[in-house]
Design a protein around this motif. Sequence first.
Motif, short mmCIF file in Angstrom:
data_model
loop_
_atom_site.label_atom_id
_atom_site.label_comp_id
_atom_site.label_asym_id
_atom_site.label_seq_id
_atom_site.Cartn_x
_atom_site.Cartn_y
_atom_site.Cartn_z
N GLU A 1 0.84 -1.31 0.10
CA GLU A 1 0.18 0.03 0.01
C GLU A 1 0.88 1.27 -0.01
N THR A 2 1.98 1.14 0.71
CA THR A 2 2.81 2.59 0.87
C THR A 2 3.59 2.73 -0.44
N ARG A 3 3.95 1.55 -1.11
CA ARG A 3 4.40 1.88 -2.44
C ARG A 3 3.41 2.42 -3.67
N LYS A 4 2.14 1.97 -3.51
CA LYS A 4 1.14 2.72 -4.39
C LYS A 4 1.18 4.06 -3.83
N ALA A 5 0.78 4.42 -2.57
CA ALA A 5 0.69 5.91 -2.08
C ALA A 5 2.33 6.76 -2.86
N LEU A 6 3.55 5.88 -2.74
CA LEU A 6 4.60 6.60 -3.27
C LEU A 6 4.67 6.93 -4.72
N ALA A 7 3.97 6.06 -5.34
CA ALA A 7 3.90 6.06 -6.75
C ALA A 7 3.10 7.37 -7.19
N ILE A 8 1.98 7.44 -6.48
CA ILE A 8 1.22 8.88 -6.46
C ILE A 8 1.90 9.99 -6.16
N TYR A 9 2.49 9.91 -5.01
CA TYR A 9 3.08 11.18 -4.35
C TYR A 9 4.37 11.66 -5.41
N ASN A 10 4.98 10.66 -5.91
CA ASN A 10 6.11 10.82 -7.00
C ASN A 10 5.42 11.79 -8.05
N GLU A 11 4.42 11.46 -8.54
CA GLU A 11 3.87 12.26 -9.54
C GLU A 11 3.31 13.62 -9.24
N LEU A 12 2.90 13.59 -8.10
CA LEU A 12 2.14 14.72 -7.53
C LEU A 12 3.13 15.65 -7.24
N ALA A 13 4.29 15.38 -6.62
CA ALA A 13 5.64 16.13 -6.32
C ALA A 13 6.20 16.77 -7.36
N ASP A 14 6.15 16.24 -8.74
CA ASP A 14 6.78 16.48 -9.94
C ASP A 14 5.82 17.50 -10.54
N SER A 15 4.65 17.73 -10.34
CA SER A 15 3.75 18.54 -10.77
C SER A 15 3.51 19.89 -9.73
N HIS A 16 3.49 19.50 -8.54
CA HIS A 16 3.19 20.50 -7.24
C HIS A 16 4.46 20.17 -6.22
N PRO A 17 5.71 20.51 -6.60
CA PRO A 17 6.62 20.27 -5.47
C PRO A 17 6.24 20.68 -4.15
N ASP A 18 5.91 21.88 -4.25
CA ASP A 18 5.69 22.97 -2.86
C ASP A 18 4.73 22.04 -2.05
N ASP A 19 3.58 21.29 -2.59
CA ASP A 19 2.34 20.81 -1.90
C ASP A 19 2.72 19.34 -1.59
N TYR A 20 3.59 18.78 -2.30
CA TYR A 20 3.61 17.16 -2.02
C TYR A 20 4.63 16.41 -1.79
N THR A 21 5.83 17.24 -1.92
CA THR A 21 7.05 16.60 -1.80
C THR A 21 7.33 16.04 -0.42
N HIS A 22 6.68 16.95 0.65
CA HIS A 22 6.77 16.22 2.25
C HIS A 22 5.88 15.11 2.26
N TYR A 23 4.79 14.86 1.64
CA TYR A 23 4.10 13.52 1.56
C TYR A 23 5.02 12.39 0.91
N LEU A 24 5.84 12.86 -0.17
CA LEU A 24 6.62 11.63 -0.67
C LEU A 24 7.54 11.30 0.36
N ALA A 25 8.26 12.45 0.90
CA ALA A 25 9.29 11.84 1.81
C ALA A 25 8.67 11.07 3.17
N THR A 26 7.51 11.39 3.48
CA THR A 26 6.97 10.76 4.62
C THR A 26 6.60 9.09 4.39
N SER A 27 6.17 8.98 2.71
CA SER A 27 6.15 7.56 2.38
C SER A 27 7.45 6.66 2.28
N LEU A 28 8.51 7.60 1.91
CA LEU A 28 9.75 6.79 1.96
C LEU A 28 10.08 6.48 3.18
N HIS A 29 9.97 7.60 4.13
CA HIS A 29 10.15 7.15 5.60
C HIS A 29 9.45 5.90 6.29
#
Length: 581
Positions: A285-313
């Motif tokens: 499930e976390t890998r699925k979230a990570l894939a989406i946050y990767n996509e979102l962080a590419d287009s909106h880095p200020d809004d979603y990069t920290h969620y990407l980091a949380t998924s990695l953590h």
Amino acid sequence: MESSFSEQLQKGAFYLEQERFEDSILEYTMALKNTNNYKQKRDLNLVLGRLYQKANKPEKAVAAFEASLKLYDLLEPEKEAVAKAALHNNLAAAYMTLDIENAISHYKSALSQYKSLASSAQEDFLAHLANTHFALAEAFLQKAALAQAKTHFKEAIKGYEKLPELKDIKARAHYQLGLIYTEEFNLYDAKTQYTKALEIYEKEEVFGQPGNKPVIAALHNNLAITFKSLEEPKKAISSYKKTLELYKALSKSQATVFLPYVAATHSSLAIAFAEIQLVEKAIDETRKALAIYNELADSHPDDYTHYLATSLHNLGLFYFELKAIDEAEHFFSEALSLRKKIAAQAPKAFDADVCASALNLVELNQYLLENQLDISYKEKSLALLEDVKERLNTFEDSRLVIKNMKSDCTYYQEYFNTINLEKLSFQRTKKTIRALQEEINSTIFPREKMTYQEQIVSLLKIQFELYPKNEELRQLLAYAKNDLGWLYLRLKEPENALTQIQQGEELDERIGSLKCNRAHAYLLLGRLKKAEVLYRELISTHQAISENYTEIISNDLEKLEADGIDTSLINRIKNRIPLPL
């Protein structure tokens, strides 16, 4: 040529139909200036108030509604109760973003008038009464007056019970009540309200209404959180799955809005799986979230990069739980690197996240250090901890998470500053010994116990040869020799027992149980006089605990007798020293 009053009214109405609110406001404002008729002024101010609301100009809306209300009071107020009640509601709605106390006051005025009207013609005004209770509850909610909000939501629900055509608003009232109970941590009542809301929303005629599906998804999500808090993990997972299904469906037509909710639900579902030890599913499930946050962080880095980091953590945590160390180290390092970049721009908001990832990486380093005896992890960890300490010192708040991280940082700094190869090696040996002792305790047969005890002695002997100045190690080896000697006694091998006991005494002659077992060895070898001397010394030289040693000796002899030792020897020694019958 200036338009006439009637033309201005016509133009205002036309622009209103076209949703050209600014043009409509202009025409109605000119019409207001062109009339001296109080009733026309009253009605025009009412229209202008509503237009200003549509144009998102609450201050002007309030001014227009207040002007209209004054004119209502001048024009036969007893005949205008219905219109005035509606106007109080409009005023209250306009005040909601400006002055919550005034909003509440006008909602109360409207409520009072609707109650009076409903008492004589209840069915005609029940909907207005219920809706005003609902609006007043929302106003109290905005003021954080939860008790009053609950009261009015409950009153609204009572009214909606008789108004089946307003079942969707009734469902919203149950939803809002659930949120209040959640805020109060009244979980059972929260669950009840969410469930009642869902029972209404999931009926076919309500479910399909525009705007309801996002609310239904949020309800399932809140219900999942409630089940999780009630320690009902399977129900929580079921609700998260329904939430996920709804958000996925919504994201197909409105990806920008709902894709973040899909990712967040994958993350919540992962944590729920992890809490019932389904870690592989949590990772999926976390890998699925990570894939989406990767996509979102590419287009909106200020809004979603920290969620990407949380998924990695979180992936680091889950892999660490599985002791998949390489993967855990990779994801913790990735999370830490990303969080440092984010924190460089906003340290107050994200320094705590940096510390969390760094401390988890330090914990992993401790695991590697102790299992690989690789001292290089010491310097790596101390560097991380110095950075963590510096960041944590900028926090002065009393949040529990900050206190815990400060405590962890202090512990790890002390640990890594004092650790060395000798301590590491000794810790590993003690860990192995604890496991062997569990094996010893798991069997009643002395021969089986002997196998494990010999391993303990061998481990300690190797360590003592490496670190002969380690006093704790010396003492542990002496006790291990003593325990091995006792097992030899039980196996009727007093010569071997005496050898082990004497070696133990060479290491630490202060241990009374060594002396006691040496006396037992002499007894089994038939050296009664030597045994008697030692037994008497034990009893007489430990006056403070003489009764205990008397009991210890007596209990030992009973065990040896049960193991088949010559009872005549035991009886002879019992006749020579004061032992209980």
